[in-house]
Design an enzyme around this catalytic site. Structure first.
Site, short mmCIF file in Angstrom:
data_model
loop_
_atom_site.label_atom_id
_atom_site.label_comp_id
_atom_site.label_asym_id
_atom_site.label_seq_id
_atom_site.Cartn_x
_atom_site.Cartn_y
_atom_site.Cartn_z
N ARG A 41 9.33 5.92 10.00
CA ARG A 41 9.18 4.83 10.98
C ARG A 41 9.36 3.53 10.22
O ARG A 41 8.55 3.20 9.36
CB ARG A 41 7.80 4.92 11.62
CG ARG A 41 7.50 3.84 12.65
CD ARG A 41 6.10 4.01 13.22
NE ARG A 41 5.79 3.00 14.22
CZ ARG A 41 5.41 1.75 13.93
NH1 ARG A 41 5.29 1.36 12.68
NH2 ARG A 41 5.16 0.89 14.90
N LYS A 46 4.37 -1.90 4.38
CA LYS A 46 2.91 -1.86 4.38
C LYS A 46 2.32 -2.51 3.14
O LYS A 46 2.97 -2.67 2.12
CB LYS A 46 2.41 -0.42 4.59
CG LYS A 46 2.59 -0.01 6.05
CD LYS A 46 1.92 1.27 6.43
CE LYS A 46 2.14 1.47 7.95
NZ LYS A 46 1.71 2.78 8.41
N1 PMM Z 1 2.06 2.33 11.52
C1 PMM Z 1 1.91 1.25 12.31
C2 PMM Z 1 2.00 1.38 13.71
N2 PMM Z 1 2.27 2.57 14.28
N3 PMM Z 1 2.76 4.86 14.07
C3 PMM Z 1 2.92 5.95 13.31
N4 PMM Z 1 3.20 7.13 13.88
N5 PMM Z 1 2.82 5.89 11.94
C4 PMM Z 1 2.53 4.72 11.30
O1 PMM Z 1 2.43 4.74 10.06
C5 PMM Z 1 2.34 3.54 12.09
C6 PMM Z 1 2.46 3.66 13.50
C7 PMM Z 1 1.62 -0.08 11.70
O2 PMM Z 1 2.80 -0.78 11.41
P1 PMM Z 1 3.44 -1.95 12.34
O3 PMM Z 1 2.31 -2.90 12.69
O4 PMM Z 1 4.48 -2.60 11.51
O5 PMM Z 1 4.03 -1.34 13.56
#
Ligand code: PMM
Length: 263
Positions: A243, A204
């Site tokens: 995650r 992030k």
């Molecule tokens: N962050 C992203 C997408 N989905 N879901 C949960 N539960 N927690 C998160 O912090 C989260 C998520 C954004 O990251 P990405 O675009 O790399 O998937």
């Protein structure tokens, strides 16, 4: 939880796995490396992102979930739409990862109540297009806990039993860099909710800023070592899940964190 974004525009891996076969190969790799869940998402939530049409989201995620589930891999679906949650669970998904905690779709919680799956409610204050305008808090930890408690109550009122729930502070979603660090430092305060906690720090922007140099922000795919460091700390903090875009180094960090805690 290994991340599998079937999107053209996610901030760190957009476009890498848009093709069905490429997505299935990557999901299979994440599971083979030791991910307990592969999180399949068809709508980017990067700050500023617009919405994807429902049919496009279904077409991206359902075939991938079907193939991974058929191969015996535990899959979660990253969606805010009840139609996608229903189709994903029918295709074999075992957890609905709703970054809006039920706020984006009023039918999500009643729909999940009728499904045989776990439900993750993340802290959220609005869609990605303008969410950063909502990053105002007096005490970010207290307010995120309070707002998540409301989502938990709403889920339980809709018929989703507590034993199916996971919560997530939602780093980067209507949060500034300082808010993210405050939430990480204050994670033990989430214990009052009495629910398993999952945290998404992987690649992030706040890590890009921490590691910035004269060339600017550290690019997303070069933030994995910092993500691993945070994973070790999160394991020491006792979270239920992380995650992440990579799996093997994160599992190493979880093992180190576990031993640090237990001795
Ligand atoms: N962050 C992203 C997408 N989905 N879901 C949960 N539960 N927690 C998160 O912090 C989260 C998520 C954004 O990251 P990405 O675009 O790399 O998937």
């Amino acid at each position: 939880m290994g991340v599998l974004n079937v999107t053209p525009d996610s901030f760190s891996d957009g476009g890498d796995f848009l093709d069905l076969d490429a997505a299935v190969v990557h999901g299979t790799e994440l599971a083979a490396e030791g991910a307990d869940l592969v999180d399949v998402g068809g709508e980017s939530t990067r700050p500023g992102a617009g919405r994807v049409h429902l049919d496009a989201e279904l077409a991206r995620v359902v075939p991938v979930i079907e193939r991974l589930s058929r191969a015996g891999i535990a899959v979660s679906v990253d969606t805010t739409r009840h139609e996608v949650a229903q189709a994903a669970v029918a295709a074999g998904a075992v957890l609905v990862n709703d970054v809006s905690g039920g706020l984006a779709d009023s039918q999500m919680l009643p729909a999940v109540a009728d499904l045989d799956c776990a439900y993750l409610a993340m802290h959220w204050r609005g869609h990605s297009v303008d969410m950063q305008t909502r990053a105002t808090y007096d005490d970010v930890v207290a307010e995120v806990i309070e707002e998540l408690a409301e989502r938990v109550d709403a889920a339980v009122a809709a018929g989703v039993t507590r034993d199916r729930l996971v919560i997530d502070p939602g780093l980067g979603f209507a949060k500034t860099v300082d808010h993210n660090w405050a939430l990480l430092r204050g994670l033990d305060r989430f214990d009052v909710l009495g629910l398993p906690v999952l945290v998404g720090t992987s690649r992030k922007r706040f890590l890009g800023e921490l590691l910035a140099d004269a060339d600017g922000l550290r690019p997303p795919k070069e933030r994995d070592d910092a993500t691993v460091a945070l994973t070790a700390l999160l394991a020491v903090a006792g979270v239920w899940g992380v995650r992440t875009h990579t799996v093997r180094p994160q599992l190493d960090a979880i093992k180190v964190g576990g031993m640090w805690q237990r001795g």
